[in-house]
Design an enzyme around this catalytic site. Structure first.
Site, PDB file in Angstrom:
ATOM      1  N   GLY A  14       0.833  -1.199   0.000  1.00 45.10           N
ATOM      2  CA  GLY A  14       0.000   0.000   0.000  1.00 45.10           C
ATOM      3  C   GLY A  14       0.864   1.245   0.000  1.00 45.10           C
ATOM      4  O   GLY A  14       0.707   2.128  -0.841  1.00 45.10           O
ATOM      5  N   ALA A  15       1.807   1.299   0.948  1.00 48.61           N
ATOM      6  CA  ALA A  15       2.709   2.447   1.044  1.00 48.61           C
ATOM      7  C   ALA A  15       3.882   2.052   1.932  1.00 48.61           C
ATOM      8  O   ALA A  15       3.781   1.147   2.759  1.00 48.61           O
ATOM      9  CB  ALA A  15       1.984   3.660   1.625  1.00 48.61           C
ATOM     10  N   GLU A  39       2.732   8.192   6.261  1.00 49.54           N
ATOM     11  CA  GLU A  39       4.089   7.839   5.841  1.00 49.54           C
ATOM     12  C   GLU A  39       5.071   8.984   6.107  1.00 49.54           C
ATOM     13  O   GLU A  39       6.229   8.742   6.457  1.00 49.54           O
ATOM     14  CB  GLU A  39       4.106   7.441   4.361  1.00 49.54           C
ATOM     15  CG  GLU A  39       3.152   6.309   4.007  1.00 49.54           C
ATOM     16  CD  GLU A  39       3.330   5.051   4.852  1.00 49.54           C
ATOM     17  OE1 GLU A  39       4.439   4.824   5.372  1.00 49.54           O
ATOM     18  OE2 GLU A  39       2.361   4.291   5.002  1.00 49.54           O
TER      19      GLU A  39
END
Length: 666
Positions: free
Chosen positions: A265-266, A302
């Site tokens: 996803g990240a 993030e």
């Protein structure tokens, strides 16, 4: 077919790595079929390590080209190479180890390490992917400063890695070269490179200290018109972290890469966050409010890892919630603050509550069943067979709730002081959950002399969702109200398998409480020096009592305000009491909770009448409670929309003895 028995790794068996590797230089000659990697490691044997300690470097699917120590070829008698490791013996106390190796990105179907997808190069190294790039100590407690050189053909015009760009040049053979340096030590799971054909959007902003920093969002060609919101979200995240926690971007640039072919996803690689495009791109013609909120949240999450996960990271993977639980809490607070921007205090509180409600709904739907099932585990597990199985709702969402409880116990200013102390003690280190709690405890003990967070630490080692039973006794003659809280949490998962010998100790539960009079007005509750509408009861034993004086009539309790702990409350409100809370409770979360319970009871009652063929009118108290929600001018419109949404059919079905979908639909 694999038939070998998985190896179980235990937290209690942790041993420090015998060598420090303060500096790493990597040079990549990128080729899809065979990438040559030159790795130069400066190693130092630790003072407490045995003089004959070998240097064990992890490696998978790599071809060794050459091996040198201090510029000399290392004797084949002094190293061994097997399927998973390169082991060097006979090393001096400090040395420079040079390894040339080849990997095959185009054949790397694991999508861990260095791989090719869609014609571009990507890396994914968390948790143990770096060993597929080059031989290294692939564990989070080995932190190094990296200098990276990337070389590739003209078909890969964009060459990105962690940190600051030092130089670019065209080589005589027609290839391009880029040199990057990350000035801060990091574990190898945060290493990243991206190479290929990408477009980008950028802006330059000044940090709180006045430094200009370049922010960039890279994406596949043709998608640049859908990255504007992501770049704006990155700017907001940067500003929020400066304001809320005093944490400033420490690099000259920060890059986000959003591509269709990223397998996760990240990922929060230092200064080079990589995302699947589905989580970043927003077309103004089709994106919903939820899409925009989701992009803002994941960009923030993030980015916030830059400090909570990167500058201070995990000693070992058992501590995963140290970075993930803390950063989920931070991104939740970021989203809540963004939802409350430019609103007055009343509307801002209800706007923030929308995010809180959504997070609790997610917790109850995803984590509560996990906590009640056979795979239940604490937020800091004691063992694993496959590291990928650690990425659970318990580690992330419940981990965030455990952080939030510390925020609740310390207050906003106290929590900020604890965060400051955490970074003062541990910046640049790989640490444990206990280290984080110790920093928070240093503030808590100053606030409450003679008390500590010893009981609170049980949240890290005990699984399950505690249940808190509430008993309210009111004596009209003395105008005294006594509140009794009792907690229980039966053994779950591995605890249950331990048998009758397993005894679970009480948790430290911050329980926010308010009392309303029969007209729905908040009653002042005296705790410490001054009366207040909400008091925080700290339940640390199986059963405790609190007495409140000068209560003029039997009150209606508003329980677990703000969802102050991830527990299940057991209390028998009447429908009339729920209607009063739904219409008047000053705490927006508790107000929503009461309305949902009242609506659930109404719908289930109507469904029962539908099943029996009898007619039934909706209760007048319910109608008036929802009328109050709809017409209250102090509430944020987003909160009103959330509060007036019916409970989900899944929630309702779980409350039926025999599930009847047509009756629910009717």
């Amino acid at each position: 077919m694999r038939t070998e028995t998985p190896v179980t790794v235990y937290r209690k068996d942790y041993q420090p790595y015998p060598y420090a590797i303060p500096e790493v230089a990597l040079a990549f000659d990128l080729d899809p079929e065979s990438t040559l990697v030159h790795s130069t490691l400066r190693i130092e044997r630790k003072a407490d390590a045995p003089a004959d300690a070998p240097l064990v470097l992890d490696g998978t699917d790599l071809q060794l080209v050459s091996l040198q120590v201090n510029g000399q070829a290392w004797s084949a008698e002094l190293y061994t190479l097997d399927e998973g490791a390169l082991t060097l013996s006979g090393l001096p106390a400090s040395a420079t180890v040079e390894i040339a190796s080849r990997c095959r990105p185009a054949e790397n179907s694991t999508l861990m390490g260095l791989y090719v997808s869609g014609g571009n190069f990507f890396t994914q190294c968390e948790a143990e992917g770096f060993r597929r790039i080059t031989w290294f100590a692939d564990r989070p407690d080995v932190m190094s400063r990296y200098r990276v050189t990337l070389r590739a053909g003209a078909e890969y015009p964009v060459l990105l890695s962690n940190g600051n760009l030092l130089a670019t040049q065209s080589l005589p053979d027609g290839r391009q070269e880029a040199q990057w340096e990350d000035p801060f030590p990091k574990p190898c799971y945060l290493f990243a490179l991206v190479a290929g054909r990408l477009t980008h959007r950028e802006t330059t902003v000044q940090t709180a200290s006045g430094r200009p920093v370049l922010l960039q969002v890279y994406s596949d060609p043709g998608s640049e018109d859908r990255t504007e919101w992501a770049l704006e979200s990155l700017v907001r995240a940067l500003r929020w972290d400066e304001t809320r926690f005093g944490l400033e971007l420490d690099l000259d640039r920060f890059m986000v890469v959003a591509v269709r072919d990223f397998n996760m996803g990240a990922m929060e690689n230092k200064g080079l966050n990589v995302f699947n495009a589905a989580y970043v791109l927003a077309d103004p013609q089709t994106a919903t409010d939820a899409n925009y909120e989701g992009i803002e949240a994941v960009i923030g999450h993030e980015y916030f890892h830059n400090w909570t996960g990167n500058r201070v990271t995990c000693r070992d993977w058992f501590q995963l919630s140290l970075k993930e639980g803390l950063t989920v809490f931070r991104d939740q607070e970021f989203t809540a603050d963004m939802m409350a921007r430019a609103l007055d205090d009343g509307a801002a509180a209800s706007a923030r509550a929308v995010k809180r409600i959504d997070d609790v709904v997610t917790l109850r739907a995803a984590q509560y069943p996990e906590d009640a099932g056979p795979m239940a585990h604490p937020i800091r597990p004691e063992s694993y067979q496959e590291i990928g199985n650690f990425y659970t709702a318990t580690v992330y969402e419940k981990g965030a709730e455990v952080i939030r409880m510390q925020h609740t116990l310390l207050g906003s200013e106290g929590f900020r002081a604890g965060i400051d102390e955490y970074f003062r003690r541990h910046d640049g280190q790989a640490v444990t959950c206990d280290d984080f709690v110790a920093a928070m405890e240093s503030v808590y003990t100053r606030q409450h002399p003679g008390r500590d967070l010893a009981v609170f630490r049980r949240w890290y080692r005990q699984a399950g969702t505690p249940r808190v039973a509430v008993k309210l006794d009111y004596d009209a003659a003395s105008r005294r109200c006594t509140v009794t809280l009792s907690q229980r949490c039966p053994p779950v998962g591995v605890e249950r398998r331990a048998g009758d010998d397993y005894a679970k100790a009480p948790f430290h539960i911050p329980f926010a409480l308010g009392l309303l009079d029969p007209q729905g007005r908040a009653l002042p509750l005296r705790q410490a020096d001054s009366p207040q509408d909400t008091v925080l009861l700290e339940l640390t034993q199986e059963t405790q009592q609190w007495v409140f004086e000068d209560i003029p009539a039997r009150p209606v309790p508003s329980l677990l305000r703000g969802f102050s702990a991830p527990v299940i409350v057991e209390y028998g409100w009447t429908d009339a009491e729920l209607a009063l809370l739904s219409a008047h409770d000053a705490d927006p979360f508790a107000r929503w909770e009461a309305g949902q319970e009242l609506a659930t009871r109404q719908i289930l009652a109507l469904a029962a009448c539908h099943q029996s063929g009898n007619g039934m009118q909706v209760d007048g108290n319910f109608i008036e409670a929802w009328r109050a929600l709809l017409t209250d001018p102090a509430l944020d419109a987003g909160y009103r929309a959330r509060a007036l949404a019916l409970p989900s059919e899944k929630t309702l079905a779980e409350r039926m003895e025999a599930i009847d979908p047509p009756a629910l639909a009717a």
